[in-house]
Design an enzyme around this catalytic site. Structure first.
Site, mmCIF file in Angstrom:
data_model
loop_
_atom_site.group_PDB
_atom_site.id
_atom_site.type_symbol
_atom_site.label_atom_id
_atom_site.label_comp_id
_atom_site.label_asym_id
_atom_site.label_seq_id
_atom_site.Cartn_x
_atom_site.Cartn_y
_atom_site.Cartn_z
ATOM 1 C CB VAL A 118 1.721 -29.861 20.709
ATOM 2 C CG1 VAL A 118 2.956 -30.639 21.133
ATOM 3 C CG2 VAL A 118 1.611 -29.753 19.216
ATOM 4 C CE LYS A 171 4.601 -23.787 27.021
ATOM 5 N NZ LYS A 171 3.997 -23.304 25.763
HETATM 6 N N1 GLU Z 1 7.385 -28.933 23.971
HETATM 7 C C1 GLU Z 1 6.603 -28.203 23.027
HETATM 8 C C2 GLU Z 1 7.331 -26.939 22.585
HETATM 9 O O1 GLU Z 1 8.001 -26.344 23.384
HETATM 10 C C3 GLU Z 1 5.293 -27.877 23.655
HETATM 11 C C4 GLU Z 1 4.352 -27.371 22.658
HETATM 12 C C5 GLU Z 1 2.920 -27.367 23.080
HETATM 13 O O2 GLU Z 1 2.418 -28.338 23.642
HETATM 14 O O3 GLU Z 1 2.313 -26.342 22.785
HETATM 15 O O4 GLU Z 1 7.256 -26.541 21.454
#
Ligand code: GLU
Length: 339
Positions: free
Chosen positions: A279, A86
């Protein structure tokens, strides 16, 4: 408003450098040794394939703003970048659209609610509020240059590869596993569309977002990517300019406020550097002008942050003097006052 009042005021930069190469190398190995046996926390399994990760893995890396590299343990083990993507996609979006447009569309304030909250979107009239929560990250992915979702995806893959200094590849198994369980992100995408805050086919944008989360990186890659943001936007290993210095500053400000989910305030208070976690167990932490640390270990605390990664980076923050808020009097103070 503060941004308008400050327009045109020159930005002086944070100063200071890391200790010499040998000392950093010693501290990175020490940080790894110190926490390698900590087995608290649990491996995430809401994306089914992540539940199969080997919990004993532990990689740590530091890259300084001059390109010096330090790796310890499983620093070259591949894992999916997840939410850490992100911040780098956000940087690319600001590079493409500018500070004000992205700030207005995505926002910069904390929601005070979970990273995947639908309620946060509803409570704020469909405004995502923050690029580090899923709604804001999906809205940011939609802003990437490209006429089609495929072009946006390629732009993200190439952009994140430039940050890492090597061509990053998506983990197909992680992508497919998350696509089977990402109804909530699809719901966020559709809700953004219903508020006319997302252009195009929301399911296709969520597909691109899911791909970006499944890009494979190592702790070493995270340190290089972070060091690029610490080095005014130039990758210190390849020498390539990836984004502008202003983009680095904007990105790190948002990451400082909300990079570690609901523990972001606590992290800033205790450790004092912008950091983003994912995560799968990765964390990248950036000390502007000095360098960055990347860490990976799959066991997470209850907020979703890797336990060993937090401990190792916390140790390095103290030992390497990374905390942005720490200072000492420049002139020695005696009983009579300043000498
Ligand atoms: N791809 C995961 C989601 O969108 C990322 C979550 C994370 O790393 O916080 O839930």
């Amino acid at each position: 408003m503060i941004p308008t009042a400050l327009r045109g005021v020159p930005q002086e930069v944070s100063t200071g450098v890391l200790p010499g190469w040998d000392r950093v190398e010693q501290l990175v190995q020490e940080a790894h040794d110190r926490y390698r046996d900590d087995d608290s926390g649990t491996v995430a399994d809401y994306i089914p394939v992540l539940g199969a990760a080997d919990p004993t893995l532990f990689g740590l890396a530091v890259v300084d703003a001059a390109g010096g590299v330090h790796d310890a343990g499983d620093a070259l083990h591949l894992f999916s970048i997840q939410s850490i993507s992100k911040m780098f996609v956000y940087a690319l979006a600001i590079q493409a659209h500018g500070h004000e447009r992205v700030r207005d569309i995505v926002g910069v304030n904390n929601t005070g609610l979970a990273f995947n909250s639908v309620m946060a979107l509803e409570l704020n009239g469909g405004h995502p509020m923050n690029p580090m929560v899923n709604a804001g990250a999906i809205a940011t992915t939609a802003l990437m240059p490209g006429e089609t979702p495929a072009e946006k995806w390629e732009c993200i893959r190439e952009g994140l590869s430039a940050f890492a200094g090597r061509s990053l590849i998506m983990d197909g198994e992680v992508y497919r596993s998350e696509m089977q369980t990402n109804e909530r992100n699809q719901a966020l995408g559709r809700l953004l569309s219903s508020y006319e805050r997302l252009e195009g086919d929301s399911d296709a944008i969520v597909d691109v977002y899911t791909r970006q989360c499944a890009l494979n990186v190592t702790a070493h890659d995270l340190a290089v990517m972070g060091a690029t943001l610490a080095d005014g936007g130039v990758n210190p290993v390849t020498g390539e300019r990836v984004v502008s210095a202003e983009v680095c500053r904007d990105t790190l400000a948002v990451v400082a406020a909300s990079g570690l989910y609901e523990r972001s305030g606590e992290w800033l208070f205790e450790i004092g550097i912008p950091a983003k976690s994912g995560v799968a167990g990765g964390i990248v932490a950036v000390s502007p002008g000095k360098g960055a640390a990347g860490a990976f270990s799959p066991r997470l605390d209850s907020a979703g942050n890797s336990v060993r990664s937090q401990l190792a980076i916390g140790y390095l923050s103290r030992a390497l003097g990374l905390n942005l808020f720490a200072s000492a009097p420049r002139v020695a103070v005696t009983a009579e006052g300043r000498s």
